[in-house]
Design an enzyme around this catalytic site. Structure first.
Site, PDB file in Angstrom:
ATOM      1  N   GLU A 154       0.740  -1.381   0.049  1.00 27.33           N
ATOM      2  CA  GLU A 154      -0.123  -0.007  -0.036  1.00 27.33           C
ATOM      3  C   GLU A 154       0.818   1.213  -0.006  1.00 27.33           C
ATOM      4  OE1 GLU A 154      -2.873  -0.332   3.163  1.00 27.33           O
ATOM      5  OE2 GLU A 154      -3.724  -2.288   2.336  1.00 27.33           O
TER       6      GLU A 154
ATOM      7  N   GLU B 146      -5.465  -7.657  -1.071  1.00 28.43           N
ATOM      8  CA  GLU B 146      -6.311  -7.634  -0.015  1.00 28.43           C
ATOM      9  C   GLU B 146      -7.776  -6.962  -0.418  1.00 28.43           C
ATOM     10  OE1 GLU B 146      -4.963  -5.144   3.303  1.00 28.43           O
ATOM     11  OE2 GLU B 146      -3.021  -6.126   3.308  1.00 28.43           O
TER      12      GLU B 146
END
EC number: 3.2.1.78
Length: 383
Positions: A197, A305
């Site tokens: 991320e 995710e």
């Protein structure tokens, strides 16, 4: 057109077709290469077999699945996925945060000794383990989310004031991976998804906290140290930014195809109708980017995710997630954890949950693979 010109054109066309066929054949026969050329046989087998497995279906993953679940903690054999859908997930995610500090348990209260045992159990079922690392901020001593500084990454790189200290962090990470052994004493292959991320700004390695060159140097330094210095050879390296808006954004901090085995991204579904539209558009864009890159560069594509906290949108699994992923060549999709101590923090329905029946329909779809189906693919078998 006279006869001779026609013959020349036909010969030229046939020649070009032959060249194209040979190029395509050579590309198809090109051996798969990994970041770690010295990877163990089992690790190479997993990497290779995940390519063919993705043609059979998308493996379902769940974070911390066997460690705890909705209102239970550390009870052997339990799994919210199994208790709802009848089988364990085919992929289980784990978290290493605090291992670098020498702690006994991670930030989600899973003891590392127990985690190792559970990883072995997942491996023995023929399923896949993937591990993330929310490394603590080495400058402030606080968590990965302490990201007000823009010099942490720079201080960690070679020549930086915290470089040697960070290598000691990596020593602890290496010790953990090297202690993952099966019943025969062989290293257990795992997917390592570090500094993820990074296109967001909520971690100390984020886009506002370091330059693209600094991020790339951090990623490459970490891989190089684990692989070449610590001789850790049971890792498959994954790269996963947050939501992707374009191929250019995806590649903006990409460390290079020789440093990455698996490409993916993380995107979560909000609970408002308008934002669900955003989620669909964002996931679709991301899947197009990563599956094209994976196909062009012999990498594995994943949805690293996703999910919706508290599962507040009706039929999220069959009417939103499944239509988004089913037509893409993905190895797995990983849904986030079911916290045992945070009431609304769960991403998989538990028994008697209003969306349990929708989740069951999702797992029974021909595109989705649970643990027993994944085991039939013999992911650890040398071909």
């Amino acid at each position: 057109m006279n006869y001779f010109k026609k013959q020349i054109l036909q010969i030229t066309f046939s020649f070009l077709l032959s060249i194209n066929f040979l190029v395509a054949q050579k590309s198809a026969e090109q051996p798969l290469t990994m970041v770690d050329q010295k990877a163990t046989k089992a690790t190479k087998a997993v990497f290779s077999n995940m390519f063919s497995a993705s043609k059979k279906g998308i493996m379902l993953g769940h974070q911390d699945d066997a460690a705890y679940g909705r209102e239970w903690y550390n009870l052997p054999g339990r799994s919210d996925v199994k208790e709802t859908a009848g089988d364990y997930p085919a992929v289980v995610g784990w978290e290493l945060a605090d291992v670098e500090l020498g702690a006994q348990r991670n930030i989600d209260s899973v003891y590392f000794s127990n985690m190792k045992n559970l990883i072995r159990q997942v491996h023995e079922r023929g399923s896949i383990n993937t591990i993330s690392w929310h490394a603590n901020n080495i400058v402030t001593g606080k968590s990965a989310w302490d990201c007000k500084q823009d010099s942490v990454v720079r201080s960690i790189l070679k020549g930086g004031s915290n470089h040697e200290r960070f290598l000691k962090y990596l020593d602890k990470v290496a010790d953990f991976f090297q202690d993952l052994k099966d019943k025969n004493g062989e290293p257990i292959p795992v997917i390592f998804r570090m500094f993820h991320e990074h296109t967001g700004a909520w971690f100390w390695w984020g886009a506002k906290q370091c330059t693209p060159d600094e991020y790339i140097a951090l990623y490459q330094m970490t891989v190089g140290y684990l692989r070449d210095v610590k001789q850790v050879h049971n890792l498959i390296y994954a790269f996963s930014p947050a939501e992707i808006t374009s191929e250019a954004q995806f590649l903006s901090r990409f460390p290079g195809k020789e440093w990455v085995d698996i490409v993916g991204f993380d995107t979560y579904c909000p609970d408002s109708t308008a934002k669900v539209v955003w989620y669909k558009e964002t996931v679709t864009t991301g899947l197009k980017v990563i599956t094209k890159y994976a196909s062009d560069n012999q990498k594995i594509a994943i949805l690293a995710e996703t999910g919706q906290e508290g599962i507040q949108v009706k039929n999220y699994f069959t009417e939103i997630l499944l239509p988004l992923i089913k037509d893409y060549n993905l190895s797995y999709v990983l849904l986030w954890r079911n916290a045992f101590n945070i009431k609304k923090h769960y991403y998989i329905p538990y028994p008697n949950h209003p969306e349990a029946s929708d989740f069951i329909r999702f797992t029974k779809d021909k595109h989705i693979l649970l643990s027993q189906e994944a085991a039939k693919l013999e992911l650890y078998k040398n071909q």
